[in-house]
Scaffold this active site. Structure first.
Site, PDB file in Angstrom:
ATOM      1  N   ILE A   1      -6.083 -12.249 -28.681  1.00 39.53           N
ATOM      2  CA  ILE A   1      -5.730 -13.367 -29.554  1.00 39.53           C
ATOM      3  C   ILE A   1      -4.502 -14.080 -28.990  1.00 39.53           C
ATOM      4  O   ILE A   1      -3.447 -13.467 -28.791  1.00 39.53           O
ATOM      5  CB  ILE A   1      -5.435 -12.886 -31.004  1.00 39.53           C
ATOM      6  CG1 ILE A   1      -6.515 -11.899 -31.482  1.00 39.53           C
ATOM      7  CG2 ILE A   1      -5.319 -14.080 -31.940  1.00 39.53           C
ATOM      8  CD1 ILE A   1      -7.925 -12.405 -31.399  1.00 39.53           C
ATOM      9  N   LYS A   2      -4.673 -15.376 -28.748  1.00 36.83           N
ATOM     10  CA  LYS A   2      -3.588 -16.175 -28.171  1.00 36.83           C
ATOM     11  C   LYS A   2      -2.833 -16.861 -29.303  1.00 36.83           C
ATOM     12  O   LYS A   2      -3.417 -17.589 -30.109  1.00 36.83           O
ATOM     13  CB  LYS A   2      -4.188 -17.198 -27.208  1.00 36.83           C
ATOM     14  CG  LYS A   2      -3.265 -17.679 -26.130  1.00 36.83           C
ATOM     15  CD  LYS A   2      -4.073 -18.480 -25.113  1.00 36.83           C
ATOM     16  CE  LYS A   2      -3.207 -19.124 -24.069  1.00 36.83           C
ATOM     17  NZ  LYS A   2      -3.999 -20.044 -23.234  1.00 36.83           N
ATOM     18  N   ILE A   3      -1.524 -16.572 -29.349  1.00 39.01           N
ATOM     19  CA  ILE A   3      -0.677 -16.981 -30.480  1.00 39.01           C
ATOM     20  C   ILE A   3       0.486 -17.816 -29.951  1.00 39.01           C
ATOM     21  O   ILE A   3       1.129 -17.411 -28.978  1.00 39.01           O
ATOM     22  CB  ILE A   3      -0.064 -15.708 -31.149  1.00 39.01           C
ATOM     23  CG1 ILE A   3      -1.128 -14.673 -31.486  1.00 39.01           C
ATOM     24  CG2 ILE A   3       0.826 -16.062 -32.316  1.00 39.01           C
ATOM     25  CD1 ILE A   3      -1.780 -14.873 -32.799  1.00 39.01           C
TER      26      ILE A   3
END
Ligand code: G3P
Length: 218
Positions: A87-89
């Site tokens: 997951i890219k945050i």
């Protein structure tokens, strides 16, 4: 240093996989839009397709929410698609909370839009698996993107931090070579920058000569 490919283009991912040079994929909303992917169902389906193409390599899927609850909801949807989704945050305060939440729940994360060593340290402490410093965009402002890679890599080494440095916003082959020399764990690259490492005029000239001489052997 491992290579990821920075694209949402399926043909380019397939080509890089065939060459055996990449261990994962990173995407972002701009790259998804470039491929004309829109609508929740299509986006989820596209990420699932990519995740199935890379032999278990990490595939970063970026949330577009900027509040904690939204990031968690989107991230959990992405994570349910495949085991190799990361997951890219974004590096914002709510993002730190989301990084912490996903770390506590055993879901891998990549903290994006990193432009300083302080941001990298915060992301690492919040539990990010990767930090993505944007080299090209730092260069665009007249500062030195490679110095940022060096500072973060050195700091993580001194502090024994396990978070991986993922050099992003790569624009040319020198960015890739210098990232490797300075200790980045991964570089995520457009296919054209990877291919620029491949070609050399003396290789082409040498091969042409060998092939010409090979004719004489027939
Ligand atoms: O991975 C982040 C990267 O895609 C950003 O690249 O060229 O848009 O600065 P760029």
């Amino acid at each position: 240093m491992r290579f990821f490919i920075d694209t949402a283009n399926l043909e380019q991912i397939a080509e890089a996989m065939e060459m055996g040079i990449i261990d994962g994929v990173t995407t972002n909303p701009s790259l998804m839009a470039k491929e004309g992917i829109s609508g929740e169902a299509n986006i989820l389906n596209h990420y699932k397709t990519i995740a199935g193409m890379v032999d278990g390599g990490d595939v970063s899927a970026e949330v577009i929410s900027t509040d904690f609850e939204g990031m968690i909801k989107e991230g959990e949807q992405f994570a349910a698609l495949a085991d190799n989704i990361v997951i890219k945050i974004p590096m914002i305060k709510e993002g730190l909370k989301a990084l912490n939440y996903f770390a506590m729940n055993g879901i891998k994360t990549n903290c994006t839009l990193i432009f300083s060593t302080g941001q990298a340290l915060l992301a690492a402490n919040a539990g990010a698996d990767y930090v993505s410093p944007f080299i090209g965009r730092v260069d665009d402002t007249g500062w030195d993107g490679m110095a940022l890679i060096q500072d973060i890599a050195d700091m993580f080494k001194v502090q024994d931090i396990m978070t991986e440095v993922l050099a992003a916003s790569i624009r040319n082959p020198l960015h890739i070579i210098q990232s490797a020399q300075l200790g980045a764990d991964v570089a995520t690259c457009p296919l054209k920058s990877i291919e620029a490492l491949l070609y050399h005029p003396l290789t082409d000239k040498g091969l042409a000569k060998f092939l010409a001489d090979a004719e004489k052997l027939k």
